[in-house]
Scaffold this motif. Structure first.
Motif, mmCIF file in Angstrom:
data_model
loop_
_atom_site.group_PDB
_atom_site.id
_atom_site.type_symbol
_atom_site.label_atom_id
_atom_site.label_comp_id
_atom_site.label_asym_id
_atom_site.label_seq_id
_atom_site.Cartn_x
_atom_site.Cartn_y
_atom_site.Cartn_z
ATOM 1 N N ASP A 1 0.828 -1.076 0.011
ATOM 2 C CA ASP A 1 -0.037 -0.014 0.061
ATOM 3 C C ASP A 1 0.718 1.259 0.076
ATOM 4 O OD1 ASP A 1 -2.729 -1.260 0.141
ATOM 5 O OD2 ASP A 1 -2.215 -1.780 2.303
ATOM 6 N N VAL A 2 0.438 2.285 -0.630
ATOM 7 C CA VAL A 2 1.242 3.505 -0.677
ATOM 8 C C VAL A 2 0.407 4.527 -0.046
ATOM 9 C CG1 VAL A 2 1.954 5.388 -2.209
ATOM 10 C CG2 VAL A 2 2.492 2.937 -2.838
ATOM 11 N N THR A 3 -0.933 4.896 -0.477
ATOM 12 C CA THR A 3 -1.798 5.791 0.015
ATOM 13 C C THR A 3 -2.647 5.346 1.148
ATOM 14 O OG1 THR A 3 -3.350 5.359 -1.606
ATOM 15 C CG2 THR A 3 -1.598 7.177 -2.076
ATOM 16 N N LYS A 4 -2.938 4.325 1.244
ATOM 17 C CA LYS A 4 -3.830 3.694 2.509
ATOM 18 C C LYS A 4 -3.343 4.170 3.684
ATOM 19 C CE LYS A 4 -6.532 -0.411 3.627
ATOM 20 N NZ LYS A 4 -6.697 -1.808 3.512
ATOM 21 N N GLY A 5 -4.342 4.843 4.494
ATOM 22 C CA GLY A 5 -3.875 5.273 5.812
ATOM 23 C C GLY A 5 -2.911 6.187 5.831
ATOM 24 N N ARG A 6 -2.674 6.977 4.715
ATOM 25 C CA ARG A 6 -1.509 8.146 4.620
ATOM 26 C C ARG A 6 -2.077 9.135 4.039
ATOM 27 N NH1 ARG A 6 2.543 4.074 2.564
ATOM 28 N NH2 ARG A 6 3.891 3.486 4.311
ATOM 29 N N GLU A 7 -1.888 10.328 4.303
ATOM 30 C CA GLU A 7 -2.153 11.759 3.710
ATOM 31 C C GLU A 7 -1.294 12.073 2.954
ATOM 32 O OE1 GLU A 7 -5.390 13.268 3.528
ATOM 33 O OE2 GLU A 7 -6.104 11.708 5.059
ATOM 34 N N LEU A 8 -1.071 11.619 1.567
ATOM 35 C CA LEU A 8 -0.020 11.986 0.549
ATOM 36 C C LEU A 8 -0.475 13.069 -0.531
ATOM 37 C CD1 LEU A 8 1.611 8.453 0.245
ATOM 38 C CD2 LEU A 8 2.598 10.434 1.667
ATOM 39 N N ALA A 9 0.153 14.037 -0.636
ATOM 40 C CA ALA A 9 -0.286 15.006 -1.841
ATOM 41 C C ALA A 9 0.724 14.651 -3.009
ATOM 42 C CB ALA A 9 -0.116 16.440 -1.353
ATOM 43 N N ALA A 10 1.884 14.518 -2.654
ATOM 44 C CA ALA A 10 2.832 14.124 -3.877
ATOM 45 C C ALA A 10 3.866 13.153 -3.350
ATOM 46 C CB ALA A 10 3.601 15.721 -4.208
ATOM 47 N N ARG B 1 13.452 4.197 -4.624
ATOM 48 C CA ARG B 1 12.709 4.261 -3.068
ATOM 49 C C ARG B 1 11.772 5.424 -3.419
ATOM 50 N NH1 ARG B 1 15.142 8.230 0.489
ATOM 51 N NH2 ARG B 1 16.335 9.913 -0.801
ATOM 52 N N LEU B 2 10.674 5.087 -2.678
ATOM 53 C CA LEU B 2 9.413 5.938 -2.875
ATOM 54 C C LEU B 2 9.309 6.720 -1.522
ATOM 55 C CD1 LEU B 2 5.957 4.634 -3.997
ATOM 56 C CD2 LEU B 2 5.961 6.336 -2.153
ATOM 57 N N VAL B 3 9.330 8.058 -1.884
ATOM 58 C CA VAL B 3 9.335 9.133 -0.889
ATOM 59 C C VAL B 3 8.138 9.911 -0.825
ATOM 60 C CG1 VAL B 3 10.805 11.172 -0.149
ATOM 61 C CG2 VAL B 3 12.051 9.041 -1.080
ATOM 62 N N ASP B 4 7.728 10.269 0.461
ATOM 63 C CA ASP B 4 7.052 11.438 0.575
ATOM 64 C C ASP B 4 7.487 12.770 0.131
ATOM 65 O OD1 ASP B 4 5.074 13.512 1.507
ATOM 66 O OD2 ASP B 4 4.627 12.322 3.574
ATOM 67 N N GLU B 5 6.973 13.376 -0.844
ATOM 68 C CA GLU B 5 7.760 14.640 -1.494
ATOM 69 C C GLU B 5 7.615 15.741 -0.303
ATOM 70 O OE1 GLU B 5 9.801 16.748 -4.304
ATOM 71 O OE2 GLU B 5 9.555 14.507 -3.988
ATOM 72 N N SER B 6 6.494 15.693 0.618
ATOM 73 C CA SER B 6 6.436 17.155 1.244
ATOM 74 C C SER B 6 7.343 16.855 2.614
ATOM 75 C CB SER B 6 4.966 17.171 1.851
ATOM 76 O OG SER B 6 4.416 15.862 2.617
ATOM 77 N N THR B 7 7.585 15.408 3.192
ATOM 78 C CA THR B 7 8.498 15.354 4.331
ATOM 79 C C THR B 7 9.769 14.768 4.096
ATOM 80 O OG1 THR B 7 7.809 13.197 4.885
ATOM 81 C CG2 THR B 7 6.109 15.060 5.769
#
Length: 419
Positions: free
Chosen positions: A10-19, A119-125
């Motif tokens: 899962d990538v977005t499930k349970g997370r608030e991801l904009a980018a 690697r998949l990174v949360d762009e905001s954090t």
């Protein structure tokens, strides 16, 4: 999370991801070797419908800003950033690739590249959410489908694929439906092809894939189940189904001690047909199927009866413990009870590789990834808009992508014997 090949997360499930950003890294020993990352925005037909949906150094951003490509100067060599809210509903999944620029011409291959990762990174954090290290098994490939981001029940998931391909970027573009100018074949390859029969060439392609996936010493029974419902009629008459049989026969020749491909056809009824071999494949479809008046043809879908006959053949009539690889060709409309058969068959030594062709509804097959309650994951699905257009190399790569994982899981659960 550190992913292994074939793992989905899962990538977005349970997370608030904009980018999010997919960041690619690698190491090479030769300064002349150039490696590029790219993204293909795909429709639900697994096709890149427009040239502008291919994001790479030559087209670094989608028109609406949803996806962008950039070079980096740290350990991460290149990045592809996605603004999730801007990705249109027409994009069902996004395939991410790396390729060696003009690899074949310059004599550079993936075996010379080390430390491949994404690697998949949360762009905001800047938080790293997933990482996939891949590439230890590559030899003379010049391109890799690293993984794919795909929609699942309103969320995004990531599939760690790590499949190497020959033919570089041109082969990937063809696989994803983009038209390119054909490359000029090398003289040596052309001379070799001139003297080899098509079936021999295909067996050679299968052998390359088997070596890469460490399946060279695997013995398996191979069968093909062919949809013969009304919507398939044109494909039988124009020779496409005959070509499919010949292409799958090459797999049987490498896996099966008897070098025979077992065959079924089905619509509302089914027929178990004589196995096909190298000595009689030439006009098999015409003689054994189209000219066979005993076969019920061009009706509606009903998959469970033919699947139960497949199970009966290998677990009752010919139960010798050999793993079974079934390639199931279907052009849509699979009935929902098919899932129950697959679930119940998870304790059997049979792996079901479903191949969807054409542009129909594959709702049931697309749900194989999320089926629960099975002892092992015993089925896989991929879709080809036009099976006649995909190269043998690409077809065999996709057909054999998940079979190794099933073999390992089935041995661990003692569904099949270790060899």
């Amino acid at each position: 999370m550190l992913l292994s090949k074939g793992q989905k997360a899962d990538v977005t499930k349970g997370r608030e991801l904009a980018a999010i950003s997919l960041r690619f890294g690698w190491s090479t020993s030769q300064a002349s070797m150039s490696i590029d990352a790219a993204a293909f925005l795909l429709s639900d037909r697994s096709r890149c419908e427009r040239d502008e949906d291919f994001i790479f150094y030559g087209n670094p951003a989608a028109g609406n800003g949803a996806v962008s490509h950039a070079a980096m100067d740290a350990a991460d060599k290149e990045s592809i950033t996605l603004s999730l809210a801007r990705i249109t509903a027409q994009t069902a999944k996004i395939a991410f690739t790396v390729t060696i620029h003009e690899g074949e011409r310059q004599g550079h291959f993936m075996q010379e590249v080390s430390g491949l990762y994404v690697r998949l990174v949360d762009e905001s954090t800047g938080e790293e959410l997933l990482r996939f290290d891949y590439g230890a098994e590559y030899t003379r490939e010049t391109a890799v489908v690293v993984g794919e981001l795909y929609r699942n029940n309103g969320e995004w998931k990531f599939n760690a694929i790590g499949s190497g391909f020959y033919g570089g970027l041109a082969a990937l573009c063809t696989n994803f439906g983009l038209e390119i100018e054909p490359a000029v074949s090398e003289a040596a390859a052309a001379a070799e092809e001139a003297v080899m029969k098509p079936i021999d060439l295909r067996k050679k392609q299968v052998q390359i894939i088997l070596e890469k996936k460490k399946l060279v010493h695997v013995v398996a029974r191979v069968g093909i189940v062919l949809d013969i419902t009304g919507s398939m009629q044109a494909l039988y008459k124009n020779g496409t189904v005959q070509e499919v049989v010949e292409r799958i026969l090459a797999v049987a020749c490498k896996f099966d001690d008897n070098a025979a491909l077992d065959v079924w056809v089905y619509d509302t009824h089914f027929s178990r047909l004589p196995s096909v071999t190298e000595s009689d494949f030439g006009d098999y479809v015409q003689k054994q199927i189209l000219d066979n008046t005993a076969i019920h043809k061009f009706g509606r879908n009903n998959e469970p009866p033919v699947m139960e006959d497949v199970i009966r053949k290998y677990t009752v009539e010919e139960d010798d413990g050999t793993p079974v690889f079934i390639i199931f060709i279907n052009d849509g409309g699979v009935v929902k009870p098919t899932r129950k058969v697959i679930n119940a068959a998870s304790v059997q030594p049979i792996f079901w590789q479903f191949v969807g062709i054409g542009q129909s509804d594959f709702e049931v097959l697309k749900q194989l990834d999320t089926m629960e309650g099975r002892v092992v994951d015993n089925a896989s699905f991929f879709h080809l808009d036009d099976i006649a257009a995909i190269s043998d190399e690409m077809l065999y790569e996709q057909l054999l992508n998940e079979f190794p994982s099933w073999l390992a899981a089935a041995r661990e659960k003692r569904i099949i014997r270790s060899r």
